[in-house]
Scaffold this active site. Structure first.
Site, mmCIF file in Angstrom:
data_model
loop_
_atom_site.group_PDB
_atom_site.id
_atom_site.type_symbol
_atom_site.label_atom_id
_atom_site.label_comp_id
_atom_site.label_asym_id
_atom_site.label_seq_id
_atom_site.Cartn_x
_atom_site.Cartn_y
_atom_site.Cartn_z
ATOM 1 N N ASN A 155 0.817 -1.229 0.000
ATOM 2 C CA ASN A 155 0.000 0.000 0.000
ATOM 3 C C ASN A 155 0.848 1.276 0.000
ATOM 4 O O ASN A 155 0.405 2.320 -0.453
ATOM 5 C CB ASN A 155 -1.027 0.003 1.152
ATOM 6 C CG ASN A 155 -0.385 -0.078 2.512
ATOM 7 O OD1 ASN A 155 0.779 -0.425 2.646
ATOM 8 N ND2 ASN A 155 -1.153 0.233 3.541
ATOM 9 N N GLU A 254 4.286 -3.512 12.489
ATOM 10 C CA GLU A 254 3.277 -2.471 12.257
ATOM 11 C C GLU A 254 2.139 -3.191 11.539
ATOM 12 O O GLU A 254 2.231 -3.487 10.356
ATOM 13 C CB GLU A 254 3.912 -1.364 11.413
ATOM 14 C CG GLU A 254 3.210 -0.046 11.565
ATOM 15 C CD GLU A 254 2.196 0.176 10.471
ATOM 16 O OE1 GLU A 254 1.033 -0.242 10.693
ATOM 17 O OE2 GLU A 254 2.551 0.714 9.430
ATOM 18 N N CYS A 288 -3.345 1.393 6.812
ATOM 19 C CA CYS A 288 -3.608 0.776 8.127
ATOM 20 C C CYS A 288 -4.259 1.757 9.086
ATOM 21 O O CYS A 288 -4.826 1.352 10.092
ATOM 22 C CB CYS A 288 -2.305 0.301 8.763
ATOM 23 S SG CYS A 288 -1.376 -0.763 7.715
ATOM 24 N N GLU A 460 8.093 3.718 14.464
ATOM 25 C CA GLU A 460 8.824 4.057 13.236
ATOM 26 C C GLU A 460 8.806 5.573 13.055
ATOM 27 O O GLU A 460 7.803 6.230 13.341
ATOM 28 C CB GLU A 460 8.183 3.361 12.042
ATOM 29 C CG GLU A 460 8.279 1.843 12.158
ATOM 30 C CD GLU A 460 8.009 1.123 10.845
ATOM 31 O OE1 GLU A 460 6.906 1.300 10.295
ATOM 32 O OE2 GLU A 460 8.908 0.400 10.387
#
Ligand code: SIN
Length: 483
Positions: A155, A254, A288, A460
């Site tokens: 994505n 993640e 997400c 991150e």
């Protein structure tokens, strides 16, 4: 594909500084029209081991470079990415489908991680701790963890790679990247620019394959890999975590999300509509942190849904290469089927289609709003990953916090309202790693991105992003020993 620099369109994997092909290849498709963009090597365990060995060999010298050398290379790499942003964005749109404006945004976002961590590299400070023993001196060193495996999603085929490799390289680690099978060309273009920037052979490697299983197994079980960073589904994250257990690797995950977006009755409704659209329909709902459940307080429910419908109706579906397009195709036919099944099942249980509610043509799904949704429907429990907004009515603050938190996921949450004490109360009460208040866009390189609960762990970006790529070593010196 028309590119200013055709060398960026690489169709070989990058291992130990060499471009390697294979007799076995797989097709990379353009999701817009299903045409074959390229055939890339379908590699397996053997090549993965070669890449890991190359990365381990390179680690010996790379981990001993000065932080300034690493910073300069990262900066050069970022500059090269920005110099080629138009080509990189075009490649990204062609293999992933998102509108070209979003692709350009992603390339800049991706380069910004390299810039950010080029600035962090010289600031990986250790510590000196006052000892409780008179003769002892305690020093804390931060050292690179070793070879890192980065398994990245389709994505965000560019930025999710740089978000992992930038802190890894800054810390002095070397990397083996396994990009998603749907979008390997963006990863290979990044490898080409790393080569041009001058990273030594083996510091960065990209392995391509149609099936992630064999490579994933090797990356998670090979003892030379000391850290795995994965972005993807919770189900795959759990599997990789189990596989990493055998060699006790450091991991950051993640994973999936189920973001609530709450509109309180004192919210500025037009701004809340803007925020909801930005959070839901970006990348055709395939992020997400996309809103997955929209909660609207009953007193403003009708007004909000009317405004939302007006705005979403004007979103244009189309080829990502056409400047005016707002919504591109979904990544593949399976994704379209999954979204459609979730909508159908909600409608069977009493939800009402306000807009859209069905696939359009090819891999497109119409921008959709469904109302009268309840928390028992499947669509509120699964990550939709499509342009569908389920709207749920609520009465009181406590009730909506309970509904919002009632999920195994904990990545992002959003809410709109003006009451300052409620803003703090709700921000603290939401069980999510990221909370957007009066904004639907929360991603930023300087902010710690990451979830809690089954959305994963590890941050991150930001000053915290480097932590996952260093080991903390404590050195105790007896200053009076005369050995
Ligand atoms: C995602 O992981 O899907 C979101 C990426 C971002 O916005 O940083």
């Amino acid at each position: 594909m028309e590119l200013n620099n055709k060398d960026l369109f690489c169709t070989k994997a990058y291992v130990g500084g060499e471009w390697i092909g294979s007799d076995n290849t797989f097709n990379v498709l353009n999701p817009y029209d299903q045409t074959v963009l390229a055939q890339v090597p379908d590699l397996g365990r053997k090549e993965t081991v070669l890449a890991i060995d190359a990365a381990q060999k390179a680690f010996k010298e790379w981990s001993h470079t000065t932080s300034r050398e690493r910073a300069n290379l990262l900066r050069k790499y970022a500059d090269l990415i920005l110099e080629h942003q138009q080509d990189l964005a075009r490649i990204l749109t062609c293999e992933q489908g998102k509108p070209i404006r979003e692709s350009l945004g992603e390339i800049k976002y991706g380069a910004a991680f390299l810039q950010w961590f080029s600035e962090e590299a010289p600031r990986i400070y250790g510590d000196i701790i006052p000892s409780s023993k008179e003769d002892h001196r305690i020093f804390v060193l931060k050292q690179p963890v070793g070879v890192v495996a980065a398994i990245t999603p389709w994505n965000f085929p560019n930025a999710m790679i740089t978000r992992k490799i930038a802190p890894a390289l800054a810390a002095g680690c070397t990397v083996v990247i396994k990009p998603a099978q749907d979008t390997p060309i963006s990863a290979l273009a990044l490898a080409k620019l790393a080569e041009l920037a001058g990273f030594p052979k083996g510091v960065l490697n990209v392995i391509t394959a149609e099936s992630p299983v064999e490579i994933g197994e090797e990356l998670t079980t090979n003892p030379k890999i000391r850290k795995l960073s994965f972005t993807g589904s919770t189900a795959v994250g759990k599997l990789l975590m189990r596989q990493c257990a055998g060699t006790v690797k450091k991991i950051s995950l993640e994973l999936g999300g189920n973001a609530p977006f709450i509109v309180f009755d004192d919210a500025d409704l037009p701004s809340a509509v803007d925020g909801a659209i930005a959070s839901k329909y970006r990348n055709a709902g395939q992020t997400c942190i996309c809103t997955n459940r929209l909660f609207v307080q009953e007193t403003v429910y009708d007004d909000f849904v009317t405004l939302l419908k007006e705005r979403v109706s004007s979103l244009a579906m189309g080829s990502g290469l056409v400047e005016e397009s707002n919504i591109g195709p979904l990544i593949n036919a399976q994704a379209v089927r999954k979204v459609d099944q979730l909508v159908d099942s909600a409608v069977q249980q009493g939800a009402e289609v306000v807009l859209g509610g069905e696939p359009s043509h090819d891999l497109f799904y119409k921008p959709t709003i469904i109302s009268n949704v309840t928390s028992t429907m499947e669509i509120t429990k699964n990550e939709i990953f499509g342009p569908v907004m389920p709207v749920i009515k609520f009465g009181q603050e406590q009730e909506v916090i309970e509904m919002a938190n009632s999920t195994n996921y904990g990545l992002a949450a959003y809410f709109y309202g003006r009451d300052i004490s409620r803003i703090w109360r709700v921000a603290e009460a939401l069980d999510f790693g990221i909370v957007g208040v009066n904004t639907g866009l929360v991603s930023a390189v300087e902010a710690p991105f990451g979830g809690i609960k089954e959305s994963g762990f590890g941050k991150e970006g930001s000053k915290y992003g480097i932590d996952d790529y260093v080991n903390i070593k404590y050195v105790c010196v007896d200053v009076n020993s005369n050995i």
